[in-house]
Design a protein around this motif. Structure first.
Motif, PDB file in Angstrom:
ATOM      1  N   ALA A  37       0.854  -1.185   0.000  1.00  0.00           N
ATOM      2  CA  ALA A  37       0.000   0.000   0.000  1.00  0.00           C
ATOM      3  C   ALA A  37       0.896   1.243   0.000  1.00  0.00           C
ATOM      4  N   LYS A  38       0.265   2.409  -0.296  1.00  0.00           N
ATOM      5  CA  LYS A  38       1.049   3.635  -0.389  1.00  0.00           C
ATOM      6  C   LYS A  38       0.228   4.832   0.065  1.00  0.00           C
ATOM      7  N   LEU A  39       0.904   5.760   0.730  1.00  0.00           N
ATOM      8  CA  LEU A  39       0.280   7.017   1.126  1.00  0.00           C
ATOM      9  C   LEU A  39       0.442   8.054   0.017  1.00  0.00           C
ATOM     10  N   ASP A  40      -0.432   9.043   0.050  1.00  0.00           N
ATOM     11  CA  ASP A  40      -0.296  10.179  -0.871  1.00  0.00           C
ATOM     12  C   ASP A  40       1.013  10.905  -0.544  1.00  0.00           C
ATOM     13  N   THR A  41       1.884  11.068  -1.541  1.00  0.00           N
ATOM     14  CA  THR A  41       3.223  11.638  -1.306  1.00  0.00           C
ATOM     15  C   THR A  41       3.370  13.058  -1.850  1.00  0.00           C
ATOM     16  N   THR A  42       2.248  13.727  -2.165  1.00  0.00           N
ATOM     17  CA  THR A  42       2.332  15.074  -2.733  1.00  0.00           C
ATOM     18  C   THR A  42       3.114  16.012  -1.821  1.00  0.00           C
ATOM     19  N   LEU A  43       2.710  16.080  -0.564  1.00  0.00           N
ATOM     20  CA  LEU A  43       3.386  16.965   0.387  1.00  0.00           C
ATOM     21  C   LEU A  43       4.788  16.454   0.720  1.00  0.00           C
ATOM     22  N   LEU A  44       4.939  15.143   0.761  1.00  0.00           N
ATOM     23  CA  LEU A  44       6.254  14.571   1.074  1.00  0.00           C
ATOM     24  C   LEU A  44       7.257  14.874  -0.033  1.00  0.00           C
ATOM     25  N   HIS A  45       6.804  14.842  -1.292  1.00  0.00           N
ATOM     26  CA  HIS A  45       7.684  15.191  -2.403  1.00  0.00           C
ATOM     27  C   HIS A  45       8.083  16.663  -2.333  1.00  0.00           C
ATOM     28  N   ALA A  46       7.125  17.496  -1.952  1.00  0.00           N
ATOM     29  CA  ALA A  46       7.430  18.927  -1.823  1.00  0.00           C
ATOM     30  C   ALA A  46       8.475  19.151  -0.737  1.00  0.00           C
ATOM     31  N   ASP A  47       8.333  18.437   0.383  1.00  0.00           N
ATOM     32  CA  ASP A  47       9.324  18.548   1.457  1.00  0.00           C
ATOM     33  C   ASP A  47      10.694  18.079   0.980  1.00  0.00           C
ATOM     34  N   TYR A  48      10.692  17.000   0.185  1.00  0.00           N
ATOM     35  CA  TYR A  48      11.956  16.473  -0.326  1.00  0.00           C
ATOM     36  C   TYR A  48      12.646  17.474  -1.249  1.00  0.00           C
ATOM     37  N   GLU A  49      11.905  18.048  -2.180  1.00  0.00           N
ATOM     38  CA  GLU A  49      12.487  19.024  -3.112  1.00  0.00           C
ATOM     39  C   GLU A  49      12.993  20.248  -2.364  1.00  0.00           C
ATOM     40  N   ARG A  50      12.259  20.669  -1.343  1.00  0.00           N
ATOM     41  CA  ARG A  50      12.693  21.811  -0.532  1.00  0.00           C
ATOM     42  C   ARG A  50      13.994  21.482   0.191  1.00  0.00           C
ATOM     43  N   ALA A  51      14.105  20.249   0.702  1.00  0.00           N
ATOM     44  CA  ALA A  51      15.329  19.844   1.396  1.00  0.00           C
ATOM     45  C   ALA A  51      16.513  19.802   0.446  1.00  0.00           C
ATOM     46  N   VAL A  52      16.283  19.345  -0.788  1.00  0.00           N
ATOM     47  CA  VAL A  52      17.362  19.337  -1.786  1.00  0.00           C
ATOM     48  C   VAL A  52      17.852  20.762  -2.063  1.00  0.00           C
ATOM     49  N   SER A  53      16.902  21.698  -2.244  1.00  0.00           N
ATOM     50  CA  SER A  53      17.266  23.095  -2.512  1.00  0.00           C
ATOM     51  C   SER A  53      17.996  23.719  -1.330  1.00  0.00           C
ATOM     52  N   ASP A  54      17.516  23.413  -0.116  1.00  0.00           N
ATOM     53  CA  ASP A  54      18.154  23.977   1.082  1.00  0.00           C
ATOM     54  C   ASP A  54      19.586  23.478   1.213  1.00  0.00           C
ATOM     55  N   LEU A  55      19.818  22.216   0.876  1.00  0.00           N
ATOM     56  CA  LEU A  55      21.165  21.684   0.968  1.00  0.00           C
ATOM     57  C   LEU A  55      22.091  22.337  -0.068  1.00  0.00           C
ATOM     58  N   ARG A  56      21.602  22.567  -1.282  1.00  0.00           N
ATOM     59  CA  ARG A  56      22.418  23.218  -2.321  1.00  0.00           C
ATOM     60  C   ARG A  56      22.775  24.638  -1.891  1.00  0.00           C
ATOM     61  N   ASP A  57      21.783  25.327  -1.311  1.00  0.00           N
ATOM     62  CA  ASP A  57      22.029  26.700  -0.854  1.00  0.00           C
ATOM     63  C   ASP A  57      23.051  26.718   0.283  1.00  0.00           C
ATOM     64  N   ALA A  58      22.898  25.786   1.211  1.00  0.00           N
ATOM     65  CA  ALA A  58      23.827  25.739   2.345  1.00  0.00           C
ATOM     66  C   ALA A  58      25.230  25.385   1.874  1.00  0.00           C
ATOM     67  N   GLN A  59      25.336  24.508   0.881  1.00  0.00           N
ATOM     68  CA  GLN A  59      26.638  24.124   0.367  1.00  0.00           C
ATOM     69  C   GLN A  59      27.338  25.295  -0.332  1.00  0.00           C
ATOM     70  N   SER A  60      26.536  26.093  -1.045  1.00  0.00           N
ATOM     71  CA  SER A  60      27.138  27.262  -1.711  1.00  0.00           C
ATOM     72  C   SER A  60      27.665  28.259  -0.691  1.00  0.00           C
ATOM     73  N   THR A  61      26.978  28.410   0.413  1.00  0.00           N
ATOM     74  CA  THR A  61      27.448  29.308   1.482  1.00  0.00           C
ATOM     75  C   THR A  61      28.762  28.800   2.065  1.00  0.00           C
ATOM     76  N   VAL A  62      28.849  27.491   2.238  1.00  0.00           N
ATOM     77  CA  VAL A  62      30.087  26.894   2.743  1.00  0.00           C
ATOM     78  C   VAL A  62      31.220  27.122   1.740  1.00  0.00           C
ATOM     79  N   ASP A  63      30.925  26.923   0.459  1.00  0.00           N
ATOM     80  CA  ASP A  63      31.962  27.115  -0.567  1.00  0.00           C
ATOM     81  C   ASP A  63      32.475  28.550  -0.559  1.00  0.00           C
ATOM     82  N   ARG A  64      31.576  29.483  -0.388  1.00  0.00           N
ATOM     83  CA  ARG A  64      31.974  30.893  -0.356  1.00  0.00           C
ATOM     84  C   ARG A  64      32.828  31.189   0.870  1.00  0.00           C
TER      85      ARG A  64
END
Length: 338
Positions: A90-117
């Motif tokens: 069985a499976k739950l609706d993952t609409t909100l979970l996917h949004a959380d995942y994409e947001r986490a990916v973006s947050d990590l890229r942003d945080a990594q760029s700050t570290v690089d700088r």
């Protein structure tokens, strides 16, 4: 009216005489034996048995729940369906979970760029990095680590939105929940069992557990079908007492030889008795237990018309009878004290 009354009185008198006669006969018979119960020493096969009650269980049997609450997106199996290990159930609706995942990916890229700088600003300053530069770099690295942990959590939430079977088995039950219905994470949803892991579980106290061993055969009779017995053997004897019992009892598991036939007739949760043969002996002398007397010198029988005391030893105890060993023989009369 008078004739009928006289007839009735005669009938009562007749039955009174009959009853008195019966009582006199019983009294004379009892007086003849002086109240002694009489028996004879018998010869034959005797065996000591142990019977333990138990219940059908399975090693691989689970009631599955989602790790998080949510809306049901799909139910991918039906009751009675065979499933493989890791198969999606069985499976739950993952609409909100996917949004959380994409947001986490973006947050990590942003945080990594700050570290690089921050790292670029202290390049070639390994020995003379200022306190402010070190603080800026550390804050950036901490923010990146937090963003990474959030991404891992988002990935885990997505994975846990899918309910999978932990082993090969059969879907034995599904809660009546349809797609679109919200479910909470504590609610059991799908039940899966592997019939090949079914066994019969009994609890043996500290006296009985010492009488049984691994590999010992037994016959199991279930309460719903007492006309049939199933051959089984002990596959596990616990080394420590059960935690959920008030007394000292040990779990014993028995594997049924005819497991395929067992599954078709017997289900998890059904009860029955396991019968073990502890010891047996052929051509043994035995008597009813009540005829064995005991005093300070030990056990004995009262034999013959003179009730002679004969010391004996007892051996195997069967169903209401006990083996007797000593200077006695088959057919010898024995008595029980009144």
């Amino acid at each position: 009216m008078l004739k009928r009354t006289k007839g009735w009185l005669k009938l009562k008198k007749f039955w009174a005489i009959v009853i008195v006669g019966i009582l006199i006969t019983l009294f004379i018979s009892r007086q003849g034996n002086n109240g002694w119960a009489k028996g004879v020493i018998q010869k034959g096969d005797i065996k000591e048995e142990l019977t333990l009650s138990g219940v059908v269980e399975a090693d691989e049997h689970i009631k599955l729940v989602f790790s998080t609450s949510g809306k049901i997106a799909s139910v991918d199996v039906i009751e009675g369906q065979k499933v493989a290990k890791n198969q999606q159930l069985a499976k739950l609706d993952t609409t909100l979970l996917h949004a959380d995942y994409e947001r986490a990916v973006s947050d990590l890229r942003d945080a990594q760029s700050t570290v690089d700088r921050a790292l670029d600003s202290v390049k070639n300053h390994d020995k003379d990095e200022s306190f402010t530069q070190k603080e800026t770099r550390t804050q950036a690295e901490v923010a990146r680590d937090k963003a990474y942990r959030n991404l891992v959590k988002a990935q885990q939430n997505l994975a846990e939105a899918v309910l999978r079977s932990p082993f090969d088995g059969i879907v034995s039950q599904i809660v009546d929940i349809k797609p679109g219905i919200n479910i909470i994470y504590t609610q059991s949803f799908i039940e899966v069992i592997n019939p090949e892991t079914i066994y019969f579980s009994v609890a043996a106290d500290q006296t009985d557990v010492s009488k049984i061993t691994l590999g010992q055969p037994a016959d199991i009779v279930f309460d719903i079908d007492q006309d049939k017995s199933y051959s089984a053997e002990i596959i596990f004897v616990a080394l420590t007492p059960k935690l959920d019992e008030t007394s000292t009892v040990y779990k014993v598991k028995l594997k049924v030889a005819e497991v395929e036939n067992l599954v078709s007739n017997i289900k998890v949760g059904m009860t029955g008795d396991a019968n073990f043969t502890i010891s047996e002996k052929a051509n043994a002398l035995f008597v009813e237990e009540k005829f064995v007397q005991q005093d300070k010198s030990g056990e004995y029988l009262l034999t013959g018309a003179n009730k002679e005391k004969v010391n004996i030893e007892t051996g195997i105890e069967g169903d209401g009878v006990v083996e007797v060993i000593g200077n006695v023989h088959e057919g010898q009369e024995i008595y029980d004290q009144p």
